[in-house]
Design an enzyme around this catalytic site. Structure first.
Site, mmCIF file in Angstrom:
data_model
loop_
_atom_site.group_PDB
_atom_site.id
_atom_site.type_symbol
_atom_site.label_atom_id
_atom_site.label_comp_id
_atom_site.label_asym_id
_atom_site.label_seq_id
_atom_site.Cartn_x
_atom_site.Cartn_y
_atom_site.Cartn_z
ATOM 1 N N HIS A 109 0.738 -1.087 -0.204
ATOM 2 C CA HIS A 109 0.023 0.104 -0.045
ATOM 3 C C HIS A 109 0.930 1.407 0.182
ATOM 4 C CE1 HIS A 109 0.285 -0.427 4.383
ATOM 5 N NE2 HIS A 109 0.670 0.873 4.434
ATOM 6 N N ASP A 154 0.636 -8.129 1.782
ATOM 7 C CA ASP A 154 0.721 -6.543 1.655
ATOM 8 C C ASP A 154 2.074 -6.259 1.726
ATOM 9 O OD1 ASP A 154 0.657 -3.682 1.886
ATOM 10 O OD2 ASP A 154 -0.133 -3.747 3.811
ATOM 11 N N SER A 246 4.213 2.273 8.408
ATOM 12 C CA SER A 246 3.965 1.244 7.318
ATOM 13 C C SER A 246 5.147 0.717 6.674
ATOM 14 C CB SER A 246 2.868 1.761 6.408
ATOM 15 O OG SER A 246 1.794 1.850 6.870
#
Length: 294
Positions: A109, A154, A246
């Site tokens: 992402h 992810d 992230s």
């Protein structure tokens, strides 16, 4: 980590984060869209990045959803694989981890068309540090099974424009070949926000020790949202990754075990642990992809 929040609250939160960070792009909000899960429930988690595509209202973990809450300053040069993905000269939006002299791993992402990579840098300051190395990302390869806004698969490989100069400040980490057992102690690192309710960003890289939780406990925390490509980690002391972390590394027993992916909002809530990409499930894909693109 990504957290549950009403859309209008996310709009306010992202505006505050944008002003606090001076980011030219809007901050990515948490993901509240349906993802692949048999129950059909809408995911309560959001990505933990610090950036948002202007043409999309979907959120990712590069926004401020993953940051280290109640961690401590990392010792300089003890995380030489830690990378920062930057928009512009010094606008952090995601973390990354060096796994090869010319390749990084981060969260899928976190994909952007143009970005810079900084390695060997300890502080958030744009001022040059001895040992720092800068690169351009020339190829981004998200896992083919990743589909936003879901959280499965992810991860993404990034090829840099040249190989690193190996040093005590910059060196790759080995990927774990086996999956983490419940109770394993690991370290998460990143420059993300240090409090979920306020956009407080640290001066230097933060480290946090977390414990891998059982699959049952993970699934109970996020019903219908957990699959084999994820694992949960946390503790009972309100410590967690959060916005801005992230794509950063989860290191267990000296090896890369996971990547910061998503979680609940606010961060560090009881029984709402951080959720991480389970890298052991992707070793062959990582090796094959690097080989075919070298």
């Amino acid at each position: 980590m990504a957290r549950v929040m009403h859309p209008w609250k996310w709009t306010i939160a992202t505006l505050i984060a944008t002003l606090a960070l001076g980011i030219s792009e809007p901050v990515l909000a948490d993901d509240v869209s349906a993802c692949d899960n048999p129950s059909g429930n809408r995911p309560s988690g959001a990505n933990r990045d610090l950036s948002r595509e202007s043409e999309s209202e979907e959120d990712s973990r590069s926004d401020s959803s993953s940051r280290i809450v109640n961690g401590s300053d990392c010792e300089k040069d003890k995380q030489p694989w830690q990378g920062a993905l930057l928009l512009g000269p010094n606008k952090l939006y995601c973390g990354a981890v060096l796994i090869n002299p010319q390749w990084l791993l981060t969260a899928a992402h976190c994909r952007k068309p143009v970005f810079r990579i900084r390695l060997g840098h300890h502080s958030m300051s744009p001022v040059y540090e001895s040992g720092q190395q800068m690169f351009q990302g020339i190829k981004s390869i998200p896992h083919p099974g990743y589909s936003h806004p879901g959280h499965s698969n992810d991860l993404m490989l990034i090829k840099m424009n040249r190989k690193i100069r190996g040093s005590h400040s910059v060196k790759p980490i080995k990927i774990a070949s086996s999956c983490p057992a419940p109770g394993t102690r690991c370290t998460v690192s990143g420059w993300g926000t240090t409090s979920s309710s306020h956009n407080n960003f640290p001066k230097v890289l933060q480290c946090l020790n977390v414990t891998v939780l059982s699959e049952e406990r993970c699934r109970n925390s996020y019903p219908g949202q957990i699959d084999k490509t994820m694992f949960c980690a946390g503790d009972e002391e309100g410590r967690d990754s959060c916005q801005g972390d992230s794509g950063g590394p989860v290191v267990c027993n000296g090896q890369l075990q996971g990547l910061v992916s998503w979680g609940d909002f606010p961060c560090a809530q009881p029984n709402r642990p951080g959720v991480y990409t389970n890298i052991c499930k992707f070793v062959k894909w990582i090796e094959d992809t690097i080989k075919s693109n070298s």
